[in-house]
Design a protein around this motif. Structure first.
Motif, short mmCIF file in Angstrom:
data_model
loop_
_atom_site.label_atom_id
_atom_site.label_comp_id
_atom_site.label_asym_id
_atom_site.label_seq_id
_atom_site.Cartn_x
_atom_site.Cartn_y
_atom_site.Cartn_z
N GLY A 126 1.21 -1.12 0.17
CA GLY A 126 -0.13 0.03 0.04
C GLY A 126 1.30 1.09 -0.01
N PRO A 127 0.13 2.03 0.54
CA PRO A 127 1.42 3.48 0.14
C PRO A 127 2.68 3.40 0.76
CG PRO A 127 -1.11 3.83 0.76
CD PRO A 127 -0.80 2.85 0.65
N ARG A 128 2.33 2.94 2.65
CA ARG A 128 3.44 2.24 3.05
C ARG A 128 4.64 2.38 2.34
NH1 ARG A 128 0.00 2.59 8.33
NH2 ARG A 128 0.45 0.05 8.26
N ALA A 129 4.61 1.21 1.03
CA ALA A 129 5.37 0.70 0.56
C ALA A 129 6.48 1.22 -0.17
CB ALA A 129 4.76 -0.54 -0.39
N PHE A 130 6.60 2.25 0.20
CA PHE A 130 8.03 3.26 -0.80
C PHE A 130 9.19 3.35 0.41
CE2 PHE A 130 9.35 7.89 -0.75
CZ PHE A 130 10.45 8.01 -2.13
N LYS A 131 8.52 3.45 1.63
CA LYS A 131 9.31 3.18 2.36
C LYS A 131 10.01 1.96 2.96
CE LYS A 131 10.73 5.40 6.87
NZ LYS A 131 11.57 6.52 7.96
N TYR A 132 8.87 1.04 3.12
CA TYR A 132 8.25 0.25 3.88
C TYR A 132 8.95 -1.36 2.92
CZ TYR A 132 8.52 2.90 8.40
OH TYR A 132 8.77 3.62 9.54
N GLY A 133 8.50 -1.11 1.72
CA GLY A 133 8.03 -2.51 0.87
C GLY A 133 7.06 -3.43 1.20
N SER A 134 7.22 -4.04 0.95
CA SER A 134 5.25 -5.35 0.47
C SER A 134 5.51 -6.44 1.54
CB SER A 134 5.20 -5.54 -1.39
OG SER A 134 6.06 -6.39 -1.37
N THR A 135 4.60 -6.76 1.65
CA THR A 135 4.12 -8.19 1.81
C THR A 135 5.10 -8.98 2.21
OG1 THR A 135 1.38 -7.89 1.76
CG2 THR A 135 2.42 -9.60 2.41
N ARG A 136 6.15 -9.38 0.81
CA ARG A 136 6.95 -10.77 0.65
C ARG A 136 8.43 -10.04 2.07
NH1 ARG A 136 8.19 -10.52 -4.26
NH2 ARG A 136 6.86 -12.57 -4.62
N ASP A 137 8.42 -8.37 2.04
CA ASP A 137 9.75 -8.25 3.15
C ASP A 137 8.94 -8.69 4.72
OD1 ASP A 137 11.06 -6.76 1.26
OD2 ASP A 137 9.46 -5.90 0.68
N TYR A 138 7.63 -9.22 5.00
CA TYR A 138 7.97 -9.66 6.68
C TYR A 138 7.20 -10.72 6.56
CZ TYR A 138 8.36 -4.46 6.07
OH TYR A 138 8.85 -2.94 6.35
N VAL A 139 7.14 -11.75 5.60
CA VAL A 139 6.91 -12.64 5.58
C VAL A 139 8.51 -13.72 5.67
CG1 VAL A 139 6.03 -14.72 4.20
CG2 VAL A 139 4.98 -12.31 4.04
N LEU A 140 8.76 -14.47 7.46
CA LEU A 140 9.77 -14.88 7.34
C LEU A 140 9.46 -16.03 7.05
CD1 LEU A 140 10.61 -13.71 10.86
CD2 LEU A 140 11.61 -13.06 8.48
N GLY A 196 -2.68 7.51 -7.15
CA GLY A 196 -1.83 5.65 -6.56
C GLY A 196 -0.51 6.18 -5.94
N HIS A 197 0.02 5.15 -5.82
CA HIS A 197 1.19 5.42 -5.42
C HIS A 197 2.22 5.78 -6.03
CE1 HIS A 197 -1.61 2.70 -3.42
NE2 HIS A 197 -1.46 1.59 -3.69
N ALA A 198 2.25 7.20 -5.64
CA ALA A 198 3.97 8.10 -6.82
C ALA A 198 4.89 7.56 -6.81
CB ALA A 198 3.04 9.51 -7.22
N GLY A 199 5.54 7.17 -4.89
CA GLY A 199 6.76 6.91 -4.93
C GLY A 199 6.94 5.87 -5.16
N ASP A 200 6.28 4.99 -5.04
CA ASP A 200 7.28 3.82 -6.10
C ASP A 200 6.90 3.88 -7.71
OD1 ASP A 200 6.84 2.77 -3.57
OD2 ASP A 200 4.44 1.96 -3.81
N GLY A 201 6.04 4.87 -7.90
CA GLY A 201 6.05 4.69 -9.39
C GLY A 201 4.96 3.80 -9.66
N ASN A 202 3.91 3.37 -8.35
CA ASN A 202 2.56 2.89 -8.91
C ASN A 202 1.72 3.23 -8.74
OD1 ASN A 202 1.28 -0.01 -6.95
ND2 ASN A 202 0.90 0.38 -8.97
N ARG A 252 12.76 10.53 2.32
CA ARG A 252 12.10 9.42 2.39
C ARG A 252 11.03 9.57 3.05
NH1 ARG A 252 13.25 5.49 -1.30
NH2 ARG A 252 13.01 3.23 -0.43
N PRO A 253 9.91 9.84 2.46
CA PRO A 253 8.46 9.52 3.33
C PRO A 253 7.76 8.63 3.07
CG PRO A 253 8.45 11.18 1.30
CD PRO A 253 10.00 10.17 0.92
N ARG A 254 7.61 8.28 4.07
CA ARG A 254 6.96 6.57 4.24
C ARG A 254 5.82 6.34 3.42
NH1 ARG A 254 3.38 5.43 9.66
NH2 ARG A 254 1.67 6.26 9.64
N CYS A 255 4.90 7.70 2.34
CA CYS A 255 4.34 7.41 1.31
C CYS A 255 4.32 8.75 0.16
CB CYS A 255 2.72 7.02 1.83
SG CYS A 255 2.34 7.04 2.69
#
Ligand SMILES: Cc1cc2nc3c(=O)[nH]c(=O)nc-3n(C[C@H](O)[C@H](O)[C@H](O)COP(=O)(O)OP(=O)(O)OC[C@H]3O[C@@H](n4cnc5c(N)ncnc54)[C@H](O)[C@@H]3O)c2cc1C
Length: 475
Positions: A149-163, A367-373, A244-247
């Motif tokens: 979602g919007p915060r992916a710009f700083k924090y990444g997507s779900t994959r980055d948090y699935v161990l 949309g999520h312009a920070g990601d180009g999405n 580096r905003p979070r979104c």
């Protein structure tokens, strides 16, 4: 189908199996433009064992198996296009563990994302992925789509948090993948392969998720621009300045109209808006907000700062309502989620204007312009415009691939973009992925007709608006 129903009844008992057409209809569709298709049966799973039993029964009857979570998908992923059995997982909604010491959470696939956010934040921790559907989507669907979602710009997507994951394979085998530790490189990274596999390789029954400390402060800014190009340039300028905003969320003119219709007052001079949010320690937030103000000042009409949490919540609520608000603007809507390199955002916005002019199909973008999405929405009222809509869509996708972008940033391929996959990926890569699918699912029973194209692209390159665009692996 009779065989399937009797096998399911025997394995699970009738209380967990729905077969009446009316009951099955509730599991026919999602939030995409894919035509709903009622399944032949629905299993209301309450445990991994239920899923394993259901999968064994469906495999024995050789019918399709379609996992389903919140049903909010935007690419037809959970639509049982070939019938068969839907495995409904919303009943598996336990947050099994939240560990402050290890900064992990263990969840079942039916946990609603917003509920997980509330639970971990109450403990001073943070699970950053925040698709705007967070009140209706569930972790099983988020993992299958690698949602962001919007915060992916700083924090990444779900994959980055699935161990790690617990999954059921198509033959009923129950497997654990991954790890609970932050580091670990044993074997292939099967967990990462499963995240984003759109329910085509295995069914998630539990997930171990990485948490991070909750940021102490958040500042939200609104920057208003005289046109969308100026807002696109401001995004590029912020990224170039190393802020580096979070979104960074963008709303174009058409989207602002939808927001105004819903009663949100936005300065009439504004033809585009950026919602920019920074987080961290309070002093960091102040410094970042000041820097953003400086960068945007050259082009912005006005820059406003949300004064308190309530104002910030109202702003995000308006943002989360954009999908239904824009849907109400026309009889038909297709919402795309293309991604372009961030310095090409102004070019993409320009291209959508050109496509709109030349095809007559209304296009609005947010949309999520920070990601180009960016979510490019095609809106139309007259069914006869459909060939124009298809032309507009084709041109949009070709332009995105030509800019070295990608067709979907978060919604997944599903059925909606399956026929366009070959625009972006070379045939050998598609063939490799089909072989991987064959290893997990030799009979092709698990969520069939998703991701892979049904038709071949004939040309290796095409001309779009006078430019040659090469296909097959342009990225
Ligand atoms: C208003 C609105 C806003 C949205 N905003 C965003 C956004 O900002 N970002 C974003 O990424 N998405 C967004 N989406 C799309 C959607 O919410 C996400 O794709 C979400 O991750 C889907 O979750 P779900 O629980 O609804 O999954 P479903 O729609 O039920 O299923 C999605 C896919 O996951 C598979 N699946 C479900 N459960 C499992 C399981 N247990 N194991 C294996 N596969 C499974 C299904 O087969 C299907 O392929 C939005 C949707 C709406 C309606």
């Amino acid at each position: 189908m009779d065989k399937l129903r009797s096998l399911l009844d025997r394995a699970l008992g009738p209380s967990k199996v729905l077969t009446s057409p009316d009951a099955c209809l509730a599991y026919a569709g999602d939030d995409s433009d894919q035509e709903p298709v009622a399944p032949d049966a629905v299993v209301l799973a309450s445990s991994a064992d239920d899923i394993a039993k259901a999968v064994r029964a469906a495999s024995e009857a050789e019918v399709p198996i379609v996992p389903r979570a919140g049903g909010s998908g935007k690419s037809g992923g959970c639509v049982p296009v070939a019938g068969g059995v839907v495995i409904a997982t919303l009943g598996m909604n336990a947050i099994q563990e939240i560990s402050r010491e290890e900064q992990v959470a263990v969840v079942q696939p039916g946990v609603i994302l917003g509920d997980l956010h509330a639970a971990v934040e109450a403990e001073g921790m943070f699970f950053p992925p925040d698709p705007n559907s967070l009140r209706m989507c569930a972790l099983g669907g988020n993992i299958a789509e690698n949602a962001a979602g919007p915060r992916a710009f700083k924090y990444g997507s779900t994959r980055d948090y699935v161990l790690g994951l617990e999954v059921v394979l198509v033959d009923g085998t129950q497997l654990r993948t991954g790890k609970r530790t932050v580091k670990g490189v044993t074997g292939y990274d099967v967990t990462s392969l499963l995240v984003g596999s759109e329910g085509t390789l295995a069914i998630t029954t539990a997930a171990t998720l990485r948490l991070i400390p909750k940021p102490h402060a958040v500042t939200t800014l609104l920057a208003l621009f005289p046109d969308v190009q100026a807002s696109g340039r401001a995004v590029s300028a912020m990224i170039a300045a190393g802020v580096r905003p979070r979104c960074i969320e963008l709303l174009d003119e058409g989207t602002l109209d939808a927001v105004r219709v819903r009663g949100v007052a936005v300065d009439e001079r504004a033809r585009a808006m950026l919602i920019i949010e920074v987080d961290g320690e309070p002093s960091d937030c102040d410094a970042q907000a000041e820097r953003i103000g400086e960068v945007c000042a050259a082009e912005a009409i006005d820059i406003l700062v949300a004064q308190d949490a309530a104002q910030r919540d109202r702003l995000w609520e308006a943002r989360r309502q954009l999908s239904p608000a824009t849907r109400a603007m026309a009889r038909f809507k297709i919402s795309e989620d293309v991604v372009v390199p961030r310095d090409r955002i102004p070019a993409l916005l320009e291209e959508t204007r050109a496509i709109e002019r030349e095809t007559g199909v209304r296009m609005i973008t947010y949309g999520h312009a920070g990601d180009g999405n960016l979510h490019v929405n095609l809106l139309w009222n007259d069914e006869e415009l459909l060939p124009r809509v298809e032309e507009a869509l084709n041109r949009l996708f070709l332009s995105v691939v030509g800019m070295r972008g990608t067709l979907t940033g978060e919604h997944g391929v599903g059925t909606s973009k399956a026929d366009f996959l070959a625009m972006e990926q070379q045939p050998e890569l598609i063939a490799l992925q089909k072989r991987i699918k064959g290893v997990f699912d030799p009979k092709g029973l698990l969520n069939p007709h998703k991701i892979f194209p049904r038709r071949q692209l004939e040309a290796a390159s095409v001309t779009v608006a006078g430019r040659a665009v090469s296909l097959h692996g342009a990225c």
